[in-house]
Enzyme design. Structure first.
Site, mmCIF file in Angstrom:
data_model
loop_
_atom_site.group_PDB
_atom_site.id
_atom_site.type_symbol
_atom_site.label_atom_id
_atom_site.label_comp_id
_atom_site.label_asym_id
_atom_site.label_seq_id
_atom_site.Cartn_x
_atom_site.Cartn_y
_atom_site.Cartn_z
ATOM 1 N N ASP A 1 16.526 -134.751 33.377
ATOM 2 C CA ASP A 1 15.469 -135.317 34.068
ATOM 3 C C ASP A 1 14.886 -134.398 35.208
ATOM 4 O OD1 ASP A 1 13.649 -137.977 33.579
ATOM 5 O OD2 ASP A 1 13.473 -137.376 35.806
ATOM 6 N N TYR B 1 6.646 -138.028 43.336
ATOM 7 C CA TYR B 1 7.614 -139.147 42.988
ATOM 8 C C TYR B 1 8.348 -139.275 44.410
ATOM 9 C CZ TYR B 1 7.082 -139.002 38.086
ATOM 10 O OH TYR B 1 6.462 -138.969 37.005
HETATM 11 O O1 CP3 Z 1 12.046 -132.749 26.432
HETATM 12 C C1 CP3 Z 1 13.124 -133.298 26.399
HETATM 13 O O2 CP3 Z 1 13.706 -133.774 25.573
HETATM 14 C C2 CP3 Z 1 14.166 -132.899 27.660
HETATM 15 C C3 CP3 Z 1 14.430 -134.332 28.487
HETATM 16 C C4 CP3 Z 1 13.421 -134.632 29.362
HETATM 17 C C5 CP3 Z 1 13.277 -135.960 29.864
HETATM 18 N N1 CP3 Z 1 12.736 -136.143 30.959
HETATM 19 C C6 CP3 Z 1 14.214 -137.010 29.457
HETATM 20 C C7 CP3 Z 1 13.893 -138.406 29.735
HETATM 21 C C8 CP3 Z 1 12.386 -133.738 30.299
HETATM 22 C C9 CP3 Z 1 12.255 -132.433 30.039
HETATM 23 C C10 CP3 Z 1 12.090 -134.733 31.096
HETATM 24 C C11 CP3 Z 1 11.094 -134.211 32.292
HETATM 25 C C12 CP3 Z 1 10.369 -135.275 33.126
HETATM 26 N N2 CP3 Z 1 10.912 -136.513 33.690
HETATM 27 C C13 CP3 Z 1 8.929 -135.324 33.737
HETATM 28 C C14 CP3 Z 1 8.159 -134.076 33.336
HETATM 29 C C15 CP3 Z 1 7.550 -134.171 31.862
HETATM 30 C C16 CP3 Z 1 6.791 -135.055 31.682
HETATM 31 O O3 CP3 Z 1 7.076 -135.908 30.657
HETATM 32 O O4 CP3 Z 1 5.646 -135.209 32.342
HETATM 33 C C17 CP3 Z 1 8.764 -136.376 34.399
HETATM 34 C C18 CP3 Z 1 7.546 -136.544 34.909
HETATM 35 C C19 CP3 Z 1 9.878 -137.175 34.316
HETATM 36 C C20 CP3 Z 1 10.143 -138.304 35.103
HETATM 37 C C21 CP3 Z 1 10.310 -139.496 34.155
HETATM 38 N N3 CP3 Z 1 11.829 -139.733 33.669
HETATM 39 C C22 CP3 Z 1 9.460 -140.492 33.730
HETATM 40 C C23 CP3 Z 1 8.239 -140.666 33.752
HETATM 41 C C24 CP3 Z 1 10.339 -141.230 32.630
HETATM 42 C C25 CP3 Z 1 10.018 -142.233 31.611
HETATM 43 C C26 CP3 Z 1 10.220 -143.795 31.928
HETATM 44 C C27 CP3 Z 1 9.807 -144.370 30.875
HETATM 45 O O5 CP3 Z 1 10.349 -145.687 30.997
HETATM 46 O O6 CP3 Z 1 9.081 -144.199 29.821
HETATM 47 C C28 CP3 Z 1 11.610 -140.751 32.671
HETATM 48 C C29 CP3 Z 1 12.784 -141.264 32.162
HETATM 49 C C30 CP3 Z 1 13.020 -140.228 30.709
HETATM 50 N N4 CP3 Z 1 13.466 -138.964 30.688
HETATM 51 C C31 CP3 Z 1 13.341 -140.540 29.392
HETATM 52 C C32 CP3 Z 1 13.763 -139.468 28.561
HETATM 53 C C33 CP3 Z 1 14.140 -139.488 27.230
HETATM 54 C C34 CP3 Z 1 13.438 -142.222 28.898
HETATM 55 C C35 CP3 Z 1 14.582 -142.503 29.218
HETATM 56 C C36 CP3 Z 1 14.885 -144.093 28.281
HETATM 57 O O7 CP3 Z 1 14.536 -144.964 28.834
HETATM 58 O O8 CP3 Z 1 15.733 -143.587 27.498
#
Ligand code: CP3
Length: 358
Positions: free
Chosen positions: A79, A156
């Protein structure tokens, strides 16, 4: 590390704007909740953070989409919020509300206490994940490492989580710009150290996610996001020639700034679906490779509708790039969502490869 030659290097070649047999494709958030096997692993591990902090599990999840689809790159499962977590802000997730910080930074005094974390201790789990994934990939496709942009991380860190209006950080930009610049500056140092460490651990391309750059007016973007992206592109050590580790600057809502991003020193620029790829190609004039840019919601359409949109995006790029498909990495304009159908992803990947074959 023993170097296994890459079996599929079309992603890296496209980033160097070299000819390839077909346009490479990977998808932001390609590993995630839309895959039943991901949900299964997550249940076993307990939470997203438990997965990301365990290098073996992070590796397992990174490889899941590659076992299903002939994608041309893997992206580290982690992340962007690992850096502020390691700075002491304490990341946690509330189901349905997304990421939060226990200790947000809201003033100059809190910002003055921040320091660049040590990459091989506080963020060792990330570097270990990169090492394990490189070993398990065994040269199948290149591995992308990544980081948030200084501005997106600051959003954030100041807001304490996601935000709909960015009121706190924009208030800081107006009322105490010096403090915000101090925060962006320490974030930039941390991002450069973080990406360098991922490269040393085995990442073969690097992407910076400036997900929230597009919430800034052009003047504020030029003050609070762009200079820090440019500093990363200029200062990040990444080798020379065909050995150079390419850097991609992805931004949502970055269309206004394409010419400047093309001059930043990055090898690639990622764009969202609010700009036509052909226009983006014309405006960047072959200075960088372009990555994008299908609206992720296209995946809610039928496989036939998806194939039509894929062809449209591929042709738009070619038309703006002097008739050549070289220098294009196919992707979505932002990440996938949990309710998307894996069969639709298969249609997307297949159409990119089939239609762009040369
Ligand atoms: O692309 C990929 O497969 C690689 C993994 C990846 C994740 N987050 C996994 C993740 C990457 C590259 C990110 C980057 C990330 N994280 C960003 C920048 C890219 C974007 O999407 O805008 C941001 C803003 C974050 C912060 C973040 N982390 C958010 C907004 C969330 C989602 C929260 C939600 O409940 O929807 C996360 C969690 C996250 N990061 C998940 C994943 C697969 C979901 C986790 C889960 O609940 O299983």
């Amino acid at each position: 590390m023993a170097i296994t030659p890459l079996k599929n290097d079309r992603f890296l070649r496209a980033l160097r704007r070299e000819p390839v047999d077909h346009t490479p494709v990977w998808l932001m958030r390609q590993a995630g909740r839309y895959l039943p096997e991901y949900r299964e692993t997550r249940k076993r591990a307990g939470s997203f953070l438990a997965m990301a902090k365990n290098p073996e599990i992070a590796c397992e999840v990174t490889l899941q989409p590659l076992a299903r689809f002939p994608l041309d790159a893997a992206i580290l499962f982690s992340d962007i919020l690992t850096i502020p977590d390691a700075m002491g802000l304490e990341l946690y997730f509330v189901e349905g509300e997304g990421p939060k910080f226990r200790h947000p930074v809201r003033d100059a005094a809190a910002i003055a206490k921040l320091a660049v974390p040590d990459m091989e201790t506080e963020l060792r789990y990330v570097m270990d994940a990169v090492r394990v994934i490189r070993r398990e990939l065994d040269g199948k496709v290149p591995l992308i490492g990544f980081s948030g942009s200084p501005w997106t991380l600051a959003c954030y860190m100041v807001e304490g989580g996601g935000s709909k209006d960015y009121a706190r950080i924009k208030a800081m930009a107006h009322n105490d710009p010096k403090a915000l610049h101090a925060l962006l500056s320490v974030n930039t140092d941390a991002v450069i150290a973080y990406l360098s460490a991922q490269r040393a651990a085995g990442a073969q391309a690097l992407q910076v996610f400036d997900t929230w750059g597009g919430v800034l007016s052009p003047a504020m973007y030029r003050e609070f996001s762009l200079p820090y992206l440019t500093r990363i592109a200029r200062e990040l050590p990444r080798g020379e020639g065909s050995e150079r580790t390419p850097l991609i600057l992805f931004g949502k809502g970055n269309a206004t700034h394409l010419e400047t991003l093309a001059d930043s020193g990055a090898e690639g620029v990622g764009v969202d679906w609010l700009v036509e790829l052909g226009e983006a190609a014309r405006r960047t004039g072959g200075k960088v490779a372009l990555q994008g840019n299908l609206d992720p919601a296209t995946l809610y359409g039928s496989p036939d509708a998806i194939r039509t949109e894929v062809r449209r995006a591929l042709d738009s790029y070619r038309d703006g790039n002097n008739g050549s498909r070289d220098g294009h990495v196919f992707n979505l304009g932002h990440g996938m969502s949990p309710d998307m159908n894996p069969d639709h992803v298969a249609a997307l990947v297949d159409e990119v490869h089939a239609y762009s074959a040369r």
